[in-house]
Design a protein around this motif. Structure first.
Motif, mmCIF file in Angstrom:
data_model
loop_
_atom_site.group_PDB
_atom_site.id
_atom_site.type_symbol
_atom_site.label_atom_id
_atom_site.label_comp_id
_atom_site.label_asym_id
_atom_site.label_seq_id
_atom_site.Cartn_x
_atom_site.Cartn_y
_atom_site.Cartn_z
ATOM 1 N N ASN A 1 0.826 -1.217 0.000
ATOM 2 C CA ASN A 1 0.000 0.000 0.000
ATOM 3 C C ASN A 1 0.857 1.263 0.000
ATOM 4 N N GLY B 1 -15.197 0.565 10.940
ATOM 5 C CA GLY B 1 -16.120 0.122 11.973
ATOM 6 C C GLY B 1 -16.494 -1.345 11.902
ATOM 7 N N GLN C 1 -12.857 -4.660 4.693
ATOM 8 C CA GLN C 1 -11.480 -4.394 5.137
ATOM 9 C C GLN C 1 -11.521 -4.009 6.607
ATOM 10 N N GLY D 1 -9.242 -2.831 9.932
ATOM 11 C CA GLY D 1 -7.965 -2.285 10.353
ATOM 12 C C GLY D 1 -7.749 -2.484 11.845
ATOM 13 N N THR D 2 -8.558 -1.807 12.651
ATOM 14 C CA THR D 2 -8.367 -1.830 14.099
ATOM 15 C C THR D 2 -8.339 -3.260 14.650
HETATM 16 C C1 LIG Z 1 -2.721 2.435 12.669
HETATM 17 C C2 LIG Z 1 -3.392 2.527 11.340
HETATM 18 C C3 LIG Z 1 -2.631 2.845 10.223
HETATM 19 C C4 LIG Z 1 -3.236 2.869 8.953
HETATM 20 N N1 LIG Z 1 -2.477 3.153 7.849
HETATM 21 C C5 LIG Z 1 -3.025 3.049 6.606
HETATM 22 C C6 LIG Z 1 -2.222 3.204 5.437
HETATM 23 O O1 LIG Z 1 -1.025 3.511 5.486
HETATM 24 N N2 LIG Z 1 -2.835 3.030 4.232
HETATM 25 C C7 LIG Z 1 -4.168 2.707 4.112
HETATM 26 O O2 LIG Z 1 -4.664 2.526 3.003
HETATM 27 N N3 LIG Z 1 -4.943 2.581 5.216
HETATM 28 C C8 LIG Z 1 -4.408 2.735 6.434
HETATM 29 N N4 LIG Z 1 -5.194 2.561 7.554
HETATM 30 C C9 LIG Z 1 -6.644 2.267 7.392
HETATM 31 C C10 LIG Z 1 -6.897 0.752 7.483
HETATM 32 O O3 LIG Z 1 -6.180 0.073 6.516
HETATM 33 C C11 LIG Z 1 -8.394 0.419 7.380
HETATM 34 O O4 LIG Z 1 -8.943 0.880 6.172
HETATM 35 C C12 LIG Z 1 -9.191 1.031 8.516
HETATM 36 O O5 LIG Z 1 -8.504 0.841 9.745
HETATM 37 C C13 LIG Z 1 -10.566 0.368 8.588
HETATM 38 O O6 LIG Z 1 -11.319 0.858 9.657
HETATM 39 P P1 LIG Z 1 -11.382 0.136 11.105
HETATM 40 O O7 LIG Z 1 -10.119 0.550 11.790
HETATM 41 O O8 LIG Z 1 -12.588 0.710 11.734
HETATM 42 O O9 LIG Z 1 -11.447 -1.332 10.859
HETATM 43 C C14 LIG Z 1 -4.615 2.583 8.821
HETATM 44 C C15 LIG Z 1 -5.375 2.282 9.976
HETATM 45 C C16 LIG Z 1 -4.787 2.242 11.210
HETATM 46 C C17 LIG Z 1 -5.634 1.887 12.400
#
Ligand SMILES: Cc1cc2nc3c(=O)[nH]c(=O)nc-3n(C[C@H](O)[C@H](O)[C@H](O)COP(=O)(O)O)c2cc1C
Length: 360
Positions: free
Chosen positions: A72, A222, A241, A243-244
């Motif tokens: 990414n 979320g 997708q 992340g958290t």
């Molecule tokens: C610590 C952190 C760093 C992230 N860095 C990127 C990144 O560099 N590129 C990207 O496309 N998304 C990044 N994201 C977004 C996540 O890939 C993902 O889309 C997002 O966390 C989804 O939401 P959620 O945290 O509610 O699951 C990041 C998220 C977090 C929590």
């Protein structure tokens, strides 16, 4: 209800799950490969890596999994204001950060020639190593880059925070679009309007984008459990997708102190959108750094100047096990986090409708 399996077919996934990439040094080869080996799409946030580090990372992931994974990048690597930043403005930012550097026993960094790696150089490395997928945020790569990816069999995954961005990505011909709602942890990767004007929820964005474009959508923001995955697919997404939920797993590169906060339901009950961490709008947990740098007499520098000053604080905070002077990214569903490693999380996500973690 018919489900859209185009993302799973495109990337040969056993589960319609994408592990969200983490920039800023929090992605690990182990996390990415573990998710891919369990049938999801592991992703590695490579935006702060040099071209040679990108090549090494891609090779390391390929050595740990034969399944698809994504690297990414951030397309717009500097805000325009950062490119024309005066020395006086740099020094004014440095002066704001000086008390924190003093408190952690750090030297303030000198102004570099460039604050961030160039996207063009990074993408050259990607084209050379040919990972199965390139995901990107904060813009759309040129037609030349998208065509070069297609010719090399690299799937392209863009990110939208509003319908106009989804339509622009659809028009550019990417293979998939991450529809990122404001619930998401990390940055709001807006590129057509200011992030503050693109605060759509994941469910509204998925539904309105799905009604207007053909490119398969990946819902992000979320989602932490099987119910969230299933709901996003009912609304029109082809995959989800998270992340958290993956950030909280032992395989991620987050600090122990940060992970502890993610599992503290009171601490993550309320998250906030802030430009404090990097200069771009991101969601995380309020702490002293946010409280103090958001005071009306303070100025937040553009990206990546603000990130340039915060990165050493983050490193020193990790070493000192502190959470008051660092970035604490988290999404709005963090209070429902339950799983501490990739295997149990992926297993829970595979259950047909699962158990809502809130009830457990
Ligand atoms: C610590 C952190 C760093 C992230 N860095 C990127 C990144 O560099 N590129 C990207 O496309 N998304 C990044 N994201 C977004 C996540 O890939 C993902 O889309 C997002 O966390 C989804 O939401 P959620 O945290 O509610 O699951 C990041 C998220 C977090 C929590």
């Amino acid at each position: 209800m018919p489900t859209d399996d185009r993302i799973a077919s495109l990337l040969q996934l056993k589960q319609p799950i994408v592990q969200g990439p983490f920039g800023g040094g929090i992605s690990t080869v182990n996390l990415t490969a573990s998710v891919s080996n369990l049938g999801g799409l592991g992703s590695f946030g490579a935006h702060i890596l040099t071209p040679s580090e990108i090549a090494e990372t891609s090779k390391a992931i390929s050595a740990s999994t034969t399944a698809a994974f994504a690297l990414n990048l951030w397309v717009e690597d500097h805000d325009p204001e950062a490119l024309t930043l005066s020395d006086d403005a740099y020094e004014a930012s440095a002066a704001q950060f000086r008390p924190y550097y003093d408190e952690l026993g750090l030297e303030l960094p000198k102004r570099p020639t460039r604050f961030h790696e160039s996207f063009e150089d990074q993408v050259e490395a990607i084209l050379e190593v040919r990972p199965p997928a390139l995901s990107f945020v904060f813009g759309i790569p040129s037609t030349k880059v998208l065509t070069a990816c297609k010719q090399r069999g690299i799937a392209t995954i863009g990110a939208a925070t509003n319908v106009a961005e989804a339509q622009a990505l659809d028009h550019a011909g990417v293979d998939a679009i991450v529809a990122t709602g404001f619930e998401a942890g990390g940055h709001r990767p807006s590129f057509l309007k200011r992030a503050e004007s693109s605060l759509m929820s994941t469910s509204s964005l998925v539904q309105t984008a799905a009604a207007r474009i053909d490119t398969p959508l990946i819902a992000a923001g979320g989602i932490v459990d099987a119910i969230g995955v299933a709901a996003s697919r009912v609304l029109g997404a082809s995959a989800a997708q998270l992340g958290t939920a993956f950030l909280a797993c032992d395989e991620s590169g987050t600090s122990d102190a940060n992970r502890k906060i993610l599992f503290d339901r009171d601490a993550v009950a309320e998250t906030t959108l802030t430009r404090t961490y990097t200069g771009r709008l991101a969601r995380g947990v309020r702490n002293r750094l946010i409280e103090e740098l958001e005071r009306p007499d303070r100025q937040i520098a553009p990206f990546p100047v603000q990130a340039w000053f915060v990165a050493p604080l983050k490193k020193a905070s990790t070493e000192a096990n502190r959470t008051d002077l660092t970035s604490l990214y988290a999404g709005q569903s963090a209070p429902n986090l339950k799983h501490r490693n990739v295997a149990t999380l992926m297993d829970a996500l595979s259950s047909s409708l699962g158990t809502n973690s809130a009830a457990v």
